[in-house]
Design a protein around this motif. Sequence first.
Motif, short mmCIF file in Angstrom:
data_model
loop_
_atom_site.label_atom_id
_atom_site.label_comp_id
_atom_site.label_asym_id
_atom_site.label_seq_id
_atom_site.Cartn_x
_atom_site.Cartn_y
_atom_site.Cartn_z
N ILE A 49 4.43 -45.76 11.82
CA ILE A 49 5.73 -45.08 11.78
C ILE A 49 6.38 -45.29 10.42
N LEU A 50 6.30 -46.50 9.90
CA LEU A 50 6.84 -46.76 8.56
C LEU A 50 6.10 -45.96 7.50
N TYR A 51 4.76 -45.83 7.64
CA TYR A 51 3.99 -45.04 6.69
C TYR A 51 4.51 -43.60 6.65
N SER A 52 4.83 -43.05 7.83
CA SER A 52 5.34 -41.68 7.88
C SER A 52 6.70 -41.56 7.19
N LEU A 53 7.39 -42.68 7.06
CA LEU A 53 8.68 -42.73 6.37
C LEU A 53 8.51 -43.12 4.90
N ASN A 54 7.26 -43.08 4.45
CA ASN A 54 6.91 -43.41 3.06
C ASN A 54 7.24 -44.86 2.71
N ILE A 55 7.13 -45.73 3.70
CA ILE A 55 7.33 -47.17 3.50
C ILE A 55 5.98 -47.84 3.76
N ARG A 56 5.32 -48.29 2.70
CA ARG A 56 3.97 -48.82 2.82
C ARG A 56 3.86 -50.21 2.20
N ASP A 57 2.66 -50.77 2.33
CA ASP A 57 2.32 -52.04 1.67
C ASP A 57 3.21 -53.21 2.10
N LEU A 58 3.54 -53.27 3.39
CA LEU A 58 4.29 -54.40 3.92
C LEU A 58 3.38 -55.22 4.82
N ASP A 59 3.51 -56.55 4.75
CA ASP A 59 2.70 -57.39 5.63
C ASP A 59 3.37 -57.47 7.00
N GLY A 60 2.83 -58.28 7.89
CA GLY A 60 3.30 -58.32 9.27
C GLY A 60 4.78 -58.58 9.43
N ALA A 61 5.27 -59.69 8.87
CA ALA A 61 6.67 -60.06 9.02
C ALA A 61 7.59 -59.05 8.34
N GLU A 62 7.19 -58.60 7.15
CA GLU A 62 8.00 -57.61 6.42
C GLU A 62 8.06 -56.29 7.17
N ALA A 63 6.93 -55.87 7.75
CA ALA A 63 6.89 -54.62 8.50
C ALA A 63 7.76 -54.70 9.74
N GLU A 64 7.70 -55.82 10.45
CA GLU A 64 8.54 -56.00 11.64
C GLU A 64 10.02 -55.91 11.27
N ALA A 65 10.41 -56.57 10.20
CA ALA A 65 11.81 -56.59 9.77
C ALA A 65 12.27 -55.20 9.33
#
Length: 203
Positions: A49-65
Amino acid sequence: MKLNTNSNAYIIIYSAILVVIVAFLLAFVYQALKPMQDANVALDVKKQILYSLNIRDLDGAEAEAKYAEVVKVEREINGQKVYECQVDGKEILVASLKGMGLWGGISGYLAINGDNTVYGAYFNHESETAGLGAEIKDSQEWQEKFIGKKIFDENGNVVLSVVKKVEDAAAQVDCVTGATLTSNGVDAMIKDCLKNIKKAEEE
């Protein structure tokens, strides 16, 4: 009494006991790892879902936040999940997509601007051919071709398309080279899912 380890009865009983023990161990390991597997699946969905928002290259904790920050509401429209998001002050609707490719299921998320254009897109697959159909997932460059494309016409018809030859640059995206059938699957998936959302909004 000495057991005859070469008898058929001994071999059958020994094999049966061994199968039961192995099955028990496998079931135990599966149950022990299931919470971790479920958490990984849930995190992968959030990352897509974040990828579709052009938000990439985040690890687990960063992606969750980041997911908790940008995704405000999760709901269903006619059984299809959509996510109301806010990114850099913009209200973005992310629609989940499901369809069929050449060899199996395909899926994805399409982020929609309030002005009826694509904010971003991400696609996934189960078993498309590496280097060909698999490019719908592996090629960020191809996914970014959707950004800014028009989604609906003035009559509410879906005009966003994946085509072999682009004739309307405002709403069409070139299919993946050498993967026409997978690209057709993406095109059909987008149209079916967007029609479903549009129909629900009009009811």
